[in-house]
Motif scaffolding. Structure first.
Motif, PDB file in Angstrom:
ATOM      1  N   PRO A   7      -8.944  52.924 -69.111  1.00  0.00           N
ATOM      2  CA  PRO A   7      -9.104  52.155 -67.875  1.00  0.00           C
ATOM      3  C   PRO A   7     -10.263  52.697 -67.046  1.00  0.00           C
ATOM      4  O   PRO A   7     -10.486  53.911 -66.984  1.00  0.00           O
ATOM      5  N   GLU A   8     -10.987  51.791 -66.422  1.00  0.00           N
ATOM      6  CA  GLU A   8     -12.146  52.225 -65.644  1.00  0.00           C
ATOM      7  C   GLU A   8     -11.756  53.183 -64.526  1.00  0.00           C
ATOM      8  O   GLU A   8     -12.554  54.028 -64.105  1.00  0.00           O
ATOM      9  N   ALA A   9     -10.509  53.096 -64.049  1.00  0.00           N
ATOM     10  CA  ALA A   9     -10.059  54.012 -63.006  1.00  0.00           C
ATOM     11  C   ALA A   9     -10.058  55.451 -63.499  1.00  0.00           C
ATOM     12  O   ALA A   9     -10.353  56.387 -62.740  1.00  0.00           O
ATOM     13  N   VAL A  10      -9.740  55.649 -64.778  1.00  0.00           N
ATOM     14  CA  VAL A  10      -9.753  56.996 -65.348  1.00  0.00           C
ATOM     15  C   VAL A  10     -11.187  57.513 -65.421  1.00  0.00           C
ATOM     16  O   VAL A  10     -11.477  58.664 -65.052  1.00  0.00           O
ATOM     17  N   LEU A  11     -12.105  56.692 -65.906  1.00  0.00           N
ATOM     18  CA  LEU A  11     -13.507  57.099 -66.004  1.00  0.00           C
ATOM     19  C   LEU A  11     -14.080  57.410 -64.621  1.00  0.00           C
ATOM     20  O   LEU A  11     -14.814  58.386 -64.450  1.00  0.00           O
ATOM     21  N   ALA A  12     -13.738  56.578 -63.641  1.00  0.00           N
ATOM     22  CA  ALA A  12     -14.211  56.803 -62.274  1.00  0.00           C
ATOM     23  C   ALA A  12     -13.649  58.106 -61.718  1.00  0.00           C
ATOM     24  O   ALA A  12     -14.363  58.855 -61.024  1.00  0.00           O
ATOM     25  N   ALA A  13     -12.391  58.394 -62.018  1.00  0.00           N
ATOM     26  CA  ALA A  13     -11.784  59.629 -61.531  1.00  0.00           C
ATOM     27  C   ALA A  13     -12.457  60.849 -62.138  1.00  0.00           C
ATOM     28  O   ALA A  13     -12.725  61.846 -61.443  1.00  0.00           O
ATOM     29  N   ARG A  14     -12.742  60.796 -63.434  1.00  0.00           N
ATOM     30  CA  ARG A  14     -13.421  61.921 -64.080  1.00  0.00           C
ATOM     31  C   ARG A  14     -14.832  62.111 -63.503  1.00  0.00           C
ATOM     32  O   ARG A  14     -15.292  63.248 -63.327  1.00  0.00           O
ATOM     33  N   LEU A  15     -15.525  61.022 -63.201  1.00  0.00           N
ATOM     34  CA  LEU A  15     -16.849  61.132 -62.582  1.00  0.00           C
ATOM     35  C   LEU A  15     -16.747  61.777 -61.203  1.00  0.00           C
ATOM     36  O   LEU A  15     -17.556  62.643 -60.851  1.00  0.00           O
ATOM     37  N   ALA A  16     -15.760  61.368 -60.415  1.00  0.00           N
ATOM     38  CA  ALA A  16     -15.585  61.931 -59.079  1.00  0.00           C
ATOM     39  C   ALA A  16     -15.290  63.423 -59.151  1.00  0.00           C
ATOM     40  O   ALA A  16     -15.799  64.216 -58.340  1.00  0.00           O
ATOM     41  N   GLU A  17     -14.493  63.838 -60.129  1.00  0.00           N
ATOM     42  CA  GLU A  17     -14.189  65.256 -60.304  1.00  0.00           C
ATOM     43  C   GLU A  17     -15.444  66.073 -60.593  1.00  0.00           C
ATOM     44  O   GLU A  17     -15.535  67.245 -60.217  1.00  0.00           O
ATOM     45  N   ALA A  18     -16.420  65.447 -61.254  1.00  0.00           N
ATOM     46  CA  ALA A  18     -17.664  66.138 -61.615  1.00  0.00           C
ATOM     47  C   ALA A  18     -18.708  66.076 -60.507  1.00  0.00           C
ATOM     48  O   ALA A  18     -19.807  66.633 -60.651  1.00  0.00           O
ATOM     49  N   GLY A  19     -18.399  65.387 -59.397  1.00  0.00           N
ATOM     50  CA  GLY A  19     -19.341  65.275 -58.292  1.00  0.00           C
ATOM     51  C   GLY A  19     -20.117  63.980 -58.271  1.00  0.00           C
ATOM     52  O   GLY A  19     -21.095  63.842 -57.534  1.00  0.00           O
ATOM     53  N   GLY A  20     -19.688  63.000 -59.066  1.00  0.00           N
ATOM     54  CA  GLY A  20     -20.371  61.715 -59.150  1.00  0.00           C
ATOM     55  C   GLY A  20     -19.826  60.702 -58.175  1.00  0.00           C
ATOM     56  O   GLY A  20     -19.053  61.046 -57.290  1.00  0.00           O
ATOM     57  N   PRO A  21     -20.257  59.423 -58.331  1.00  0.00           N
ATOM     58  CA  PRO A  21     -20.917  58.900 -59.529  1.00  0.00           C
ATOM     59  C   PRO A  21     -22.436  58.999 -59.583  1.00  0.00           C
ATOM     60  O   PRO A  21     -23.030  58.662 -60.608  1.00  0.00           O
ATOM     61  N   GLY A  22     -23.095  59.405 -58.509  1.00  0.00           N
ATOM     62  CA  GLY A  22     -24.550  59.399 -58.529  1.00  0.00           C
ATOM     63  C   GLY A  22     -25.110  58.014 -58.265  1.00  0.00           C
ATOM     64  O   GLY A  22     -24.405  57.109 -57.810  1.00  0.00           O
ATOM     65  N   ASP A  23     -26.398  57.833 -58.563  1.00  0.00           N
ATOM     66  CA  ASP A  23     -27.061  56.551 -58.315  1.00  0.00           C
ATOM     67  C   ASP A  23     -26.937  55.586 -59.490  1.00  0.00           C
ATOM     68  O   ASP A  23     -26.986  54.367 -59.310  1.00  0.00           O
ATOM     69  N   ALA A  24     -26.825  56.121 -60.684  1.00  0.00           N
ATOM     70  CA  ALA A  24     -26.648  55.307 -61.889  1.00  0.00           C
ATOM     71  C   ALA A  24     -25.907  56.156 -62.918  1.00  0.00           C
ATOM     72  O   ALA A  24     -25.931  57.392 -62.863  1.00  0.00           O
ATOM     73  N   VAL A  25     -25.254  55.465 -63.864  1.00  0.00           N
ATOM     74  CA  VAL A  25     -24.356  56.159 -64.790  1.00  0.00           C
ATOM     75  C   VAL A  25     -24.655  55.729 -66.225  1.00  0.00           C
ATOM     76  O   VAL A  25     -24.921  54.551 -66.500  1.00  0.00           O
ATOM     77  N   VAL A  26     -24.587  56.701 -67.133  1.00  0.00           N
ATOM     78  CA  VAL A  26     -24.640  56.447 -68.567  1.00  0.00           C
ATOM     79  C   VAL A  26     -23.229  56.622 -69.113  1.00  0.00           C
ATOM     80  O   VAL A  26     -22.635  57.692 -68.967  1.00  0.00           O
ATOM     81  N   LEU A  27     -22.687  55.579 -69.710  1.00  0.00           N
ATOM     82  CA  LEU A  27     -21.391  55.696 -70.369  1.00  0.00           C
ATOM     83  C   LEU A  27     -21.651  56.139 -71.806  1.00  0.00           C
ATOM     84  O   LEU A  27     -22.143  55.369 -72.620  1.00  0.00           O
ATOM     85  N   ALA A  28     -21.322  57.392 -72.114  1.00  0.00           N
ATOM     86  CA  ALA A  28     -21.669  57.972 -73.407  1.00  0.00           C
ATOM     87  C   ALA A  28     -20.478  57.922 -74.353  1.00  0.00           C
ATOM     88  O   ALA A  28     -19.486  58.631 -74.166  1.00  0.00           O
ATOM     89  N   ALA A  29     -20.570  57.078 -75.383  1.00  0.00           N
ATOM     90  CA  ALA A  29     -19.526  56.940 -76.394  1.00  0.00           C
ATOM     91  C   ALA A  29     -19.939  57.666 -77.663  1.00  0.00           C
ATOM     92  O   ALA A  29     -21.108  58.016 -77.852  1.00  0.00           O
ATOM     93  N   ALA A  30     -18.975  57.874 -78.550  1.00  0.00           N
ATOM     94  CA  ALA A  30     -19.276  58.560 -79.803  1.00  0.00           C
ATOM     95  C   ALA A  30     -20.284  57.772 -80.631  1.00  0.00           C
ATOM     96  O   ALA A  30     -21.220  58.333 -81.205  1.00  0.00           O
ATOM     97  N   GLY A  31     -20.096  56.456 -80.704  1.00  0.00           N
ATOM     98  CA  GLY A  31     -20.954  55.617 -81.537  1.00  0.00           C
ATOM     99  C   GLY A  31     -20.334  55.383 -82.894  1.00  0.00           C
ATOM    100  O   GLY A  31     -19.575  56.209 -83.407  1.00  0.00           O
ATOM    101  N   SER A  32     -20.622  54.240 -83.467  1.00  0.00           N
ATOM    102  CA  SER A  32     -20.024  53.855 -84.741  1.00  0.00           C
ATOM    103  C   SER A  32     -20.955  52.922 -85.494  1.00  0.00           C
ATOM    104  O   SER A  32     -21.790  52.232 -84.892  1.00  0.00           O
ATOM    105  N   LYS A  33     -20.812  52.896 -86.818  1.00  0.00           N
ATOM    106  CA  LYS A  33     -21.512  51.899 -87.613  1.00  0.00           C
ATOM    107  C   LYS A  33     -20.814  50.543 -87.527  1.00  0.00           C
ATOM    108  O   LYS A  33     -21.357  49.539 -88.005  1.00  0.00           O
TER     109      LYS A  33
END
Length: 238
Positions: free
Chosen positions: A98-124
């Protein structure tokens, strides 16, 4: 009749922090489902593998602890379940956090900043990459900032490339939102991508635990429905 066991299928990592995270999730789920035996099966890197775990238990529900439907979710885990001889049932993966979880983790790190990169593992598997892109769009609506998807491996663009592009576009404080479940090699790579801050993995957030519990309960309920439907059909034939 005792309920089926629950097996949590994690990717696997040589990083102790990632292994500890998986075990914390097992303990948290076991506390939420006190009548259910909860086990761990690794999809890669570590043992016991999912196949080994399933061979040691009886009827079981397998919940893939993955955020996207990549190769392990669509190929490896179904093969392991099929090899169990029908004693195990595979649920859908956790799906995008859920986006609320991602937002919470960003806030814990001092974010969100001005822009955000959502970094996923990636897949074929393009389906898995689209799920990450969808998660980026939802996070953008949640935090009111531009969010661009990136992939650590197997797909493009990379987190470093997206960080550089956002800086070139004039964004001064760029954050990386880790779209990863557990610490490991992939998360370590994010710290060298040039962002001002990197959030922690999603980890054992309460919403992750709740999703696993829901997956298990739904699988058991579906099995009960099939049993009763079968009994009704037999009665009608008789």
């Amino acid at each position: 009749m005792s309920p089926p066991d629950l097996v949590l299928a994690f990717h696997g990592t040589e990083k102790p922090a990632g292994q500890q995270l998986a075990r914390r999730v097992v303990l948290a789920v076991a506390a939420a489902l006190p009548q259910v035996k909860v086990h761990l099966g690794w999809a890669d890197v570590l043992t016991p593998t999912l196949t080994q775990t399933l061979s040691a238990v009886g009827p079981a529900v397998v919940v893939p602890c993955f955020l996207a439907s990549g190769y392990h979710v669509t190929s490896d885990l179904p093969a392991a379940v099929q090899a169990s001889g029908g004693r195990a049932r595979l649920t859908p993966s956790l799906g995008a956090a859920p986006e609320a979880v991602l937002a919470a983790r960003l806030a814990e790190a001092g974010g969100p900043g001005d822009a955000v990169v959502l970094a996923a593992a990636g897949s074929k598997r393009e389906t898995a990459n689209r799920q990450a892109a969808d998660a980026a769009a939802r996070l953008a609506r949640e935090i009111g900032r531009p969010v661009r998807p990136a992939f650590v491996t197997a797909a493009a663009p990379s987190p470093a490339e997206v960080v550089a592009a956002l800086r070139a576009a004039g964004y001064r404080r760029v954050a990386i939102a880790s779209f990863l479940l557990a610490p490991g090699v992939f998360h370590d790579r994010l710290r060298s991508a040039g962002a001002d801050l990197v959030s922690e993995p999603i980890g054992d957030h309460p919403l992750v635990i709740a999703t696993i519990v829901d997956r298990y309960r739904q699988a058991v309920a579906d099995d009960d429905d099939r049993i009763w439907a079968g009994a009704d059909r037999q009665g009608a034939i008789a």
